[in-house]
Design a protein around this motif. Structure first.
Motif, PDB file in Angstrom:
ATOM      1  N   GLU A 124       0.820  -1.217   0.000  1.00  0.00           N
ATOM      2  CA  GLU A 124       0.000   0.000   0.000  1.00  0.00           C
ATOM      3  C   GLU A 124       0.853   1.267   0.000  1.00  0.00           C
ATOM      4  O   GLU A 124       0.465   2.281  -0.565  1.00  0.00           O
ATOM      5  CB  GLU A 124      -0.924   0.026   1.226  1.00  0.00           C
ATOM      6  N   PHE A 125       2.018   1.216   0.671  1.00  0.00           N
ATOM      7  CA  PHE A 125       2.814   2.440   0.824  1.00  0.00           C
ATOM      8  C   PHE A 125       4.020   2.522  -0.116  1.00  0.00           C
ATOM      9  O   PHE A 125       4.862   3.403   0.061  1.00  0.00           O
ATOM     10  CB  PHE A 125       3.268   2.602   2.288  1.00  0.00           C
ATOM     11  N   ARG A 128       5.177   5.858  -1.211  1.00  0.00           N
ATOM     12  CA  ARG A 128       4.677   6.809  -0.201  1.00  0.00           C
ATOM     13  C   ARG A 128       5.324   6.519   1.154  1.00  0.00           C
ATOM     14  O   ARG A 128       4.720   6.671   2.201  1.00  0.00           O
ATOM     15  CB  ARG A 128       3.143   6.714  -0.100  1.00  0.00           C
ATOM     16  N   LYS A 208      -0.912   7.166   7.164  1.00  0.00           N
ATOM     17  CA  LYS A 208      -2.179   7.623   6.589  1.00  0.00           C
ATOM     18  C   LYS A 208      -1.926   7.841   5.105  1.00  0.00           C
ATOM     19  O   LYS A 208      -1.984   6.923   4.316  1.00  0.00           O
ATOM     20  CB  LYS A 208      -2.647   8.893   7.301  1.00  0.00           C
ATOM     21  N   GLU A 209      -1.608   9.102   4.720  1.00  0.00           N
ATOM     22  CA  GLU A 209      -1.192   9.358   3.333  1.00  0.00           C
ATOM     23  C   GLU A 209       0.193   8.765   3.086  1.00  0.00           C
ATOM     24  O   GLU A 209       0.478   8.186   2.056  1.00  0.00           O
ATOM     25  CB  GLU A 209      -1.150  10.875   3.086  1.00  0.00           C
ATOM     26  N   LEU A 210       1.067   8.987   4.096  1.00  0.00           N
ATOM     27  CA  LEU A 210       2.459   8.535   4.028  1.00  0.00           C
ATOM     28  C   LEU A 210       2.741   7.637   5.231  1.00  0.00           C
ATOM     29  O   LEU A 210       1.994   7.671   6.212  1.00  0.00           O
ATOM     30  CB  LEU A 210       3.403   9.752   4.070  1.00  0.00           C
TER      31      LEU A 210
END
Ligand code: NAP
Length: 313
Positions: A124-125, A128, A208-210
């Protein structure tokens, strides 16, 4: 669809493939190298190499550029950015999104890619906060905190590299001893920005975002802790790029291609060189040497095949 015929088609344009290209084309056989990307392979992303003979230090990208120029000099035909869709090793036919290549011999030099941790948050990351290339992404972590996972040469060297940018680098290793070469270890132990987290594995990458933290488990005590980090760089080894060949030739339990000392695989006229094959040492020099051995024997194989055809006429 465009059809090409070559004596030798090399799959992969890293050090093994480019060295094979140089040796095959010097053996006066028509030679092509096909790559999914641009040429240079994994070393193009290495900031510096300090164990390639003749160069006390050399940039990975610069060295691979020299390999490529050398292959150009001998007239190797290069096909970069090819999406290889299918390879029939017995028939020696390679289909890409643009063309069909018919070969008399094939050298597989497709290399390997980073192994994944396989924990929640990793996929997912990506991009990011999770990266497998410190040279590509290190500069994004200026004055930040990052974690490198693994204890081999790659993990330790890349952790040292990241100390140029990050204010703090944690090296998380599942044991209490590093696998990396002693000289690399000594350099790492001297860094005051590098902190070792021993006997620990990453259970989850969170954010979260990162990315903003990793969940760690101490394998000896079972204790779990959450540690704040801005980036995670897994360097836990490599896995061979063999999807196109699986089931067509002999491979070891991890999927690496088994060869004999001529670099010939279990399929006649098909050779493998570099990180993709079962080998005790994975370095630019050994990949290049494998490429040379494979190409020389591919050329011999072509000569013998030609003699047999002439005798049978
Ligand atoms: P590596 O030598 O196989 O090391 C992998 C490391 O990751 C090991 O420390 C291993 O732990 C750890 N590991 C494996 N699976 C794990 C998992 N699931 N979770 C947590 N940790 C895990 O791989 P590498 O460092 O990528 O190097 C690959 C090859 O390239 C090696 O032959 C290496 O010598 C070579 N290389 C050489 C140089 C150089 O000479 N300058 C530079 C880079 C790479 P354990 O130690 O417990 O097994």
């Amino acid at each position: 669809m465009q059809r090409y015929d070559f004596d030798t088609v090399i799959l992969g344009g890293g050090p093994a493939g480019l060295a094979a290209g140089i040796y095959a084309s010097r053996g006066a056989v028509s030679t092509a190298i096909i790559d999914l990307n641009m040429f240079g392979g994994q070393p193009s992303n290495y900031l510096e190499l300090e164990n390639y003979p003749g160069f006390s230090t050399v940039g990975g990208f610069d060295l691979m550029e020299k390999f490529e120029e050398h292959a150009d000099k001998f007239g190797v035909k290069k096909f970069p950015m090819q999406e290889i869709q299918n390879v029939n090793l017995n028939a020696k036919i390679i289909k890409t999104n643009e063309a069909e290549f018919h070969a008399k011999t094939i050298v597989i030099a497709t290399g390997a890619q980073p192994m994944k941790l396989g924990v929640p948050g990793e996929k997912e990351f990506v991009g990011r906060g999770v990266s497998y290339c410190a040279v590509c992404d290190g500069a994004f972590y200026r004055d930040k905190t990052v974690a490198v996972v693994g204890g081999g040469n790659s993990a330790v060297e890349e952790a040292i590299y990241l100390t140029r940018f990050a204010s703090k680098v944690y090296l998380i290793h599942r044991r209490d001893q590093l696998r990396a070469d002693k000289i690399v270890q000594e350099r790492a132990f001297k860094s005051d920005k590098l902190e070792f987290i021993w006997d620990s594995v990453v259970e989850e990458i969170k954010g979260k975002e990162l990315v903003n933290s990793v969940l760690l488990r101490n394998v000896k005590t079972g204790e779990t802790t959450e540690m704040s980090v801005d980036g995670v760089f897994p360097y836990i080894g490599i896995t061979p790029n063999v999807d196109l060949f699986n089931g067509q030739l002999q491979q070891d339990s991890k999927g690496f291609i088994v060869t004999d000392e001529k670099m010939e695989t279990s399929v006649e006229g098909v050779y493998a060189a570099g990180d993709v094959r079962t080998t005790p040492l994975r370095q630019v020099i050994t990949a290049a040497a494998d490429g040379a051995v494979a190409a020389v024997h591919a050329v011999k194989y072509l000569e013998i095949s030609k003699e047999e055809v002439t005798q049978n006429v």
